[in-house]
Design a protein around this motif. Structure first.
Motif, mmCIF file in Angstrom:
data_model
loop_
_atom_site.group_PDB
_atom_site.id
_atom_site.type_symbol
_atom_site.label_atom_id
_atom_site.label_comp_id
_atom_site.label_asym_id
_atom_site.label_seq_id
_atom_site.Cartn_x
_atom_site.Cartn_y
_atom_site.Cartn_z
ATOM 1 N N ALA A 109 0.552 -5.262 -11.482
ATOM 2 C CA ALA A 109 0.784 -6.314 -10.487
ATOM 3 C C ALA A 109 1.649 -5.729 -9.380
ATOM 4 O O ALA A 109 2.640 -5.059 -9.659
ATOM 5 C CB ALA A 109 1.478 -7.520 -11.112
ATOM 6 N N VAL A 110 1.250 -5.972 -8.151
ATOM 7 C CA VAL A 110 2.011 -5.515 -6.980
ATOM 8 C C VAL A 110 2.117 -6.712 -6.049
ATOM 9 O O VAL A 110 1.104 -7.235 -5.579
ATOM 10 C CB VAL A 110 1.313 -4.335 -6.272
ATOM 11 N N LEU A 111 3.339 -7.153 -5.829
ATOM 12 C CA LEU A 111 3.581 -8.324 -4.997
ATOM 13 C C LEU A 111 4.493 -7.949 -3.844
ATOM 14 O O LEU A 111 5.507 -7.281 -4.042
ATOM 15 C CB LEU A 111 4.232 -9.435 -5.819
ATOM 16 N N GLU A 112 4.129 -8.402 -2.656
ATOM 17 C CA GLU A 112 4.907 -8.094 -1.454
ATOM 18 C C GLU A 112 5.432 -9.387 -0.863
ATOM 19 O O GLU A 112 4.678 -10.339 -0.670
ATOM 20 C CB GLU A 112 4.002 -7.380 -0.447
ATOM 21 N N GLN A 113 6.735 -9.413 -0.613
ATOM 22 C CA GLN A 113 7.330 -10.547 0.079
ATOM 23 C C GLN A 113 8.370 -10.013 1.050
ATOM 24 O O GLN A 113 9.354 -9.402 0.633
ATOM 25 C CB GLN A 113 7.975 -11.532 -0.893
ATOM 26 N N ASP A 122 0.827 -1.208 0.000
ATOM 27 C CA ASP A 122 0.000 0.000 0.000
ATOM 28 C C ASP A 122 0.865 1.263 0.000
ATOM 29 O O ASP A 122 0.534 2.254 -0.648
ATOM 30 C CB ASP A 122 -0.950 0.012 1.197
ATOM 31 N N LEU A 123 1.967 1.228 0.729
ATOM 32 C CA LEU A 123 2.904 2.347 0.750
ATOM 33 C C LEU A 123 3.425 2.625 -0.657
ATOM 34 O O LEU A 123 3.443 3.773 -1.110
ATOM 35 C CB LEU A 123 4.071 2.045 1.691
ATOM 36 N N VAL A 124 3.829 1.579 -1.364
ATOM 37 C CA VAL A 124 4.365 1.749 -2.716
ATOM 38 C C VAL A 124 3.278 2.225 -3.674
ATOM 39 O O VAL A 124 3.509 3.133 -4.479
ATOM 40 C CB VAL A 124 5.037 0.450 -3.208
ATOM 41 N N ARG A 125 2.083 1.650 -3.578
ATOM 42 C CA ARG A 125 0.975 2.112 -4.438
ATOM 43 C C ARG A 125 0.720 3.610 -4.237
ATOM 44 O O ARG A 125 0.561 4.363 -5.197
ATOM 45 C CB ARG A 125 -0.305 1.331 -4.129
#
Length: 135
Positions: A71-75, A9-12
């Motif tokens: 596409a937004v992927l968090e790991q 969410d921060l990056v978006r």
């Protein structure tokens, strides 16, 4: 800076702020000692202010810029984003006067987050296509 929102969410939110040229929001999202690695550039950009200068150049050159995060992927502490940037070249960009041309380029980027701020980024934008569309 601490926050309850996810790293994704921060990056978006930072992408939306960059499109709008919202410096205040970007300053909150990015650590002062931010390091940005640009594909094809041997020396990273060091410091939030240096990176912000490039973001502002982009916002002024493409005032209708929109980043479509497909596409937004968090790991863990890393967020990966596959996006398409679209905008109309209406101002000076990288020494190129406004052409009125619409650009559409893909970018695949990675952001490392610490304590609610981006501390490091790897930006892989298709600059070949970008400059081809402007020439």
């Amino acid at each position: 800076m601490t926050t309850d929102r996810s790293a994704a969410d921060l990056v978006r939110a930072a992408l939306v702020a960059a499109d709008a040229g919202d410096v205040a929001s970007l300053e909150q999202a990015m650590h002062p000692d931010l390091v940005v690695h640009l594909a094809g550039v041997p020396v990273p950009i060091e410091g939030r202010e240096h990176w912000l200068a490039g973001v502002m150049e982009m916002a002024q050159a493409f005032p209708d810029l929109h980043t479509d995060a497909r596409a937004v992927l968090e790991q863990g502490d890393v967020v990966a984003v596959r996006s398409v940037l679209r905008g109309t070249h209406r101002g000076m960009f990288n020494g190129i006067p406004a052409t009125g041309r619409v650009i559409e380029v893909m970018s695949n980027d990675f952001y490392r987050i610490e304590s609610g701020q981006v501390v490091e980024a790897w930006i892989v934008t298709d600059t070949g296509t970008l400059f081809g569309q402007l020439s």
